[in-house]
Design a protein around this motif. Sequence first.
Motif, PDB file in Angstrom:
ATOM      1  N   LEU A  37      -9.143   0.997 -18.704  1.00 36.24           N
ATOM      2  CA  LEU A  37      -9.777  -0.135 -17.990  1.00 36.24           C
ATOM      3  C   LEU A  37     -10.817  -0.569 -18.872  1.00 36.24           C
ATOM      4  O   LEU A  37     -10.813  -2.005 -19.172  1.00 36.24           O
ATOM      5  CB  LEU A  37     -11.154   0.942 -17.109  1.00 36.24           C
ATOM      6  CG  LEU A  37     -11.877  -1.085 -16.193  1.00 36.24           C
ATOM      7  CD1 LEU A  37     -10.192  -1.901 -15.934  1.00 36.24           C
ATOM      8  CD2 LEU A  37     -12.765  -1.068 -15.503  1.00 36.24           C
ATOM      9  N   ASP A  38     -11.468  -0.161 -20.413  1.00 40.75           N
ATOM     10  CA  ASP A  38     -12.524  -0.707 -21.227  1.00 40.75           C
ATOM     11  C   ASP A  38     -11.777  -1.714 -21.958  1.00 40.75           C
ATOM     12  O   ASP A  38     -11.407  -2.983 -22.644  1.00 40.75           O
ATOM     13  CB  ASP A  38     -13.008   0.664 -21.477  1.00 40.75           C
ATOM     14  CG  ASP A  38     -14.437   1.304 -20.892  1.00 40.75           C
ATOM     15  OD1 ASP A  38     -14.818   0.817 -19.752  1.00 40.75           O
ATOM     16  OD2 ASP A  38     -14.174   2.162 -21.363  1.00 40.75           O
ATOM     17  N   ILE A  39     -10.119  -1.341 -22.468  1.00 37.95           N
ATOM     18  CA  ILE A  39      -9.026  -1.605 -23.092  1.00 37.95           C
ATOM     19  C   ILE A  39      -8.461  -2.698 -21.969  1.00 37.95           C
ATOM     20  O   ILE A  39      -8.245  -3.733 -23.547  1.00 37.95           O
ATOM     21  CB  ILE A  39      -8.269  -0.527 -22.935  1.00 37.95           C
ATOM     22  CG1 ILE A  39      -8.145   0.102 -24.301  1.00 37.95           C
ATOM     23  CG2 ILE A  39      -6.743  -2.112 -23.911  1.00 37.95           C
ATOM     24  CD1 ILE A  39      -7.268   1.333 -24.325  1.00 37.95           C
ATOM     25  N   LYS A  40      -7.696  -2.770 -21.105  1.00 37.80           N
ATOM     26  CA  LYS A  40      -8.267  -4.088 -20.581  1.00 37.80           C
ATOM     27  C   LYS A  40      -9.016  -4.969 -20.654  1.00 37.80           C
ATOM     28  O   LYS A  40      -8.732  -6.590 -20.552  1.00 37.80           O
ATOM     29  CB  LYS A  40      -7.369  -3.785 -19.389  1.00 37.80           C
ATOM     30  CG  LYS A  40      -6.165  -3.080 -19.135  1.00 37.80           C
ATOM     31  CD  LYS A  40      -5.576  -3.365 -18.081  1.00 37.80           C
ATOM     32  CE  LYS A  40      -4.257  -2.598 -18.003  1.00 37.80           C
ATOM     33  NZ  LYS A  40      -2.930  -2.802 -18.154  1.00 37.80           N
ATOM     34  N   LEU A  41     -10.223  -4.844 -20.741  1.00 40.52           N
ATOM     35  CA  LEU A  41     -10.646  -5.596 -19.841  1.00 40.52           C
ATOM     36  C   LEU A  41     -12.173  -6.058 -21.627  1.00 40.52           C
ATOM     37  O   LEU A  41     -12.453  -7.671 -21.831  1.00 40.52           O
ATOM     38  CB  LEU A  41     -12.693  -4.777 -19.832  1.00 40.52           C
ATOM     39  CG  LEU A  41     -12.578  -4.770 -18.483  1.00 40.52           C
ATOM     40  CD1 LEU A  41     -14.131  -3.757 -17.599  1.00 40.52           C
ATOM     41  CD2 LEU A  41     -13.034  -6.178 -17.718  1.00 40.52           C
ATOM     42  N   MET A  42     -11.677  -5.345 -22.470  1.00 40.90           N
ATOM     43  CA  MET A  42     -11.988  -6.168 -23.938  1.00 40.90           C
ATOM     44  C   MET A  42     -10.955  -7.113 -24.150  1.00 40.90           C
ATOM     45  O   MET A  42     -10.492  -7.869 -25.059  1.00 40.90           O
ATOM     46  CB  MET A  42     -12.224  -5.116 -24.960  1.00 40.90           C
ATOM     47  CG  MET A  42     -12.082  -5.456 -25.929  1.00 40.90           C
ATOM     48  SD  MET A  42     -14.036  -6.301 -26.098  1.00 40.90           S
ATOM     49  CE  MET A  42     -15.268  -4.992 -26.144  1.00 40.90           C
ATOM     50  N   LEU A  43      -9.115  -6.625 -24.133  1.00 38.63           N
ATOM     51  CA  LEU A  43      -8.512  -7.405 -23.968  1.00 38.63           C
ATOM     52  C   LEU A  43      -8.308  -8.576 -23.855  1.00 38.63           C
ATOM     53  O   LEU A  43      -8.466  -9.665 -24.046  1.00 38.63           O
ATOM     54  CB  LEU A  43      -7.017  -6.407 -24.141  1.00 38.63           C
ATOM     55  CG  LEU A  43      -6.448  -5.617 -24.580  1.00 38.63           C
ATOM     56  CD1 LEU A  43      -5.083  -4.874 -23.817  1.00 38.63           C
ATOM     57  CD2 LEU A  43      -5.983  -6.302 -26.259  1.00 38.63           C
ATOM     58  N   LEU A  44      -8.918  -9.253 -22.442  1.00 39.17           N
ATOM     59  CA  LEU A  44      -9.516 -10.087 -21.522  1.00 39.17           C
ATOM     60  C   LEU A  44     -10.721 -10.818 -22.405  1.00 39.17           C
ATOM     61  O   LEU A  44     -10.266 -12.022 -22.862  1.00 39.17           O
ATOM     62  CB  LEU A  44      -9.787  -9.725 -20.748  1.00 39.17           C
ATOM     63  CG  LEU A  44      -9.952 -10.790 -19.273  1.00 39.17           C
ATOM     64  CD1 LEU A  44      -8.983 -11.725 -19.450  1.00 39.17           C
ATOM     65  CD2 LEU A  44     -10.383 -10.219 -17.834  1.00 39.17           C
ATOM     66  N   ASN A  45     -11.850  -9.764 -22.681  1.00 39.28           N
ATOM     67  CA  ASN A  45     -12.523 -10.989 -23.495  1.00 39.28           C
ATOM     68  C   ASN A  45     -11.952 -10.868 -24.867  1.00 39.28           C
ATOM     69  O   ASN A  45     -12.377 -12.266 -25.501  1.00 39.28           O
ATOM     70  CB  ASN A  45     -13.448 -10.076 -24.088  1.00 39.28           C
ATOM     71  CG  ASN A  45     -14.739  -8.878 -22.754  1.00 39.28           C
ATOM     72  OD1 ASN A  45     -15.025  -9.967 -22.055  1.00 39.28           O
ATOM     73  ND2 ASN A  45     -15.405  -8.541 -22.899  1.00 39.28           N
ATOM     74  N   PHE A  46     -11.174 -11.097 -25.589  1.00 35.14           N
ATOM     75  CA  PHE A  46     -10.346 -11.114 -26.681  1.00 35.14           C
ATOM     76  C   PHE A  46      -9.657 -12.702 -26.659  1.00 35.14           C
ATOM     77  O   PHE A  46     -10.108 -13.366 -27.214  1.00 35.14           O
ATOM     78  CB  PHE A  46      -9.884 -10.231 -27.425  1.00 35.14           C
ATOM     79  CG  PHE A  46     -10.339  -9.595 -27.726  1.00 35.14           C
ATOM     80  CD1 PHE A  46     -11.312  -9.040 -29.090  1.00 35.14           C
ATOM     81  CD2 PHE A  46      -9.003  -8.188 -28.300  1.00 35.14           C
ATOM     82  CE1 PHE A  46     -12.211  -8.325 -29.110  1.00 35.14           C
ATOM     83  CE2 PHE A  46      -9.711  -6.989 -28.885  1.00 35.14           C
ATOM     84  CZ  PHE A  46     -11.187  -6.856 -29.863  1.00 35.14           C
TER      85      PHE A  46
END
Length: 186
Positions: A37-46
């Motif tokens: 989830l943290d990975i997906k959220l940060m990818l969305l932020n990028f």
Amino acid sequence: VVHESFEKCYKNNSKFDLEKLSQIFMQTAQNANLGKLDIKLMLLNFKNLAKEFKNLQNTGFVCTACESELENEFCGVKIKGKIDRIDKNEQSGEYLLLDYKTGKTDTKSFQLAFYEALFPYESFSKFIFFKEGVIKEADEKFSKENLREIIENLKLEFQNEVNFERTQKSGSCAYCPYKIICKGEL
């Protein structure tokens, strides 16, 4: 993980590449055992910040260095620190110093002023707030000039020996202005 990913991404390429950054981040995050989830959220932020990064590029800014450790003298005081990212405008020669923030948006900080004091060339600076997907300057009262004034006032205040006594009351240290120089804390 964010810092390491940007450093790897910009190592051989001074221009922003969302796909490359995403791949590097996923690999780095998995190696650091970040949750999915943290990975997906940060990818969305990028992805949300991609437009901001492209805008910087379109105005001539390219990344010239990441995670740069610098030392300098400012107001007669030696300072050192690490600047997350240094961009340079290819047309004007201007320098932009960037600080990555993965937490809450808070522009009330002298951190950018310290970056400008550390950097040996005239520059301006901004925060990159990943969660909000924005790039912002520090509040104007947290400028390099205001930092200079505070340091000069502190130098005057501490020109002579400062007298203080160590308290025996527990919990008082948290609010004491001499906490960082008190033998009890060292």
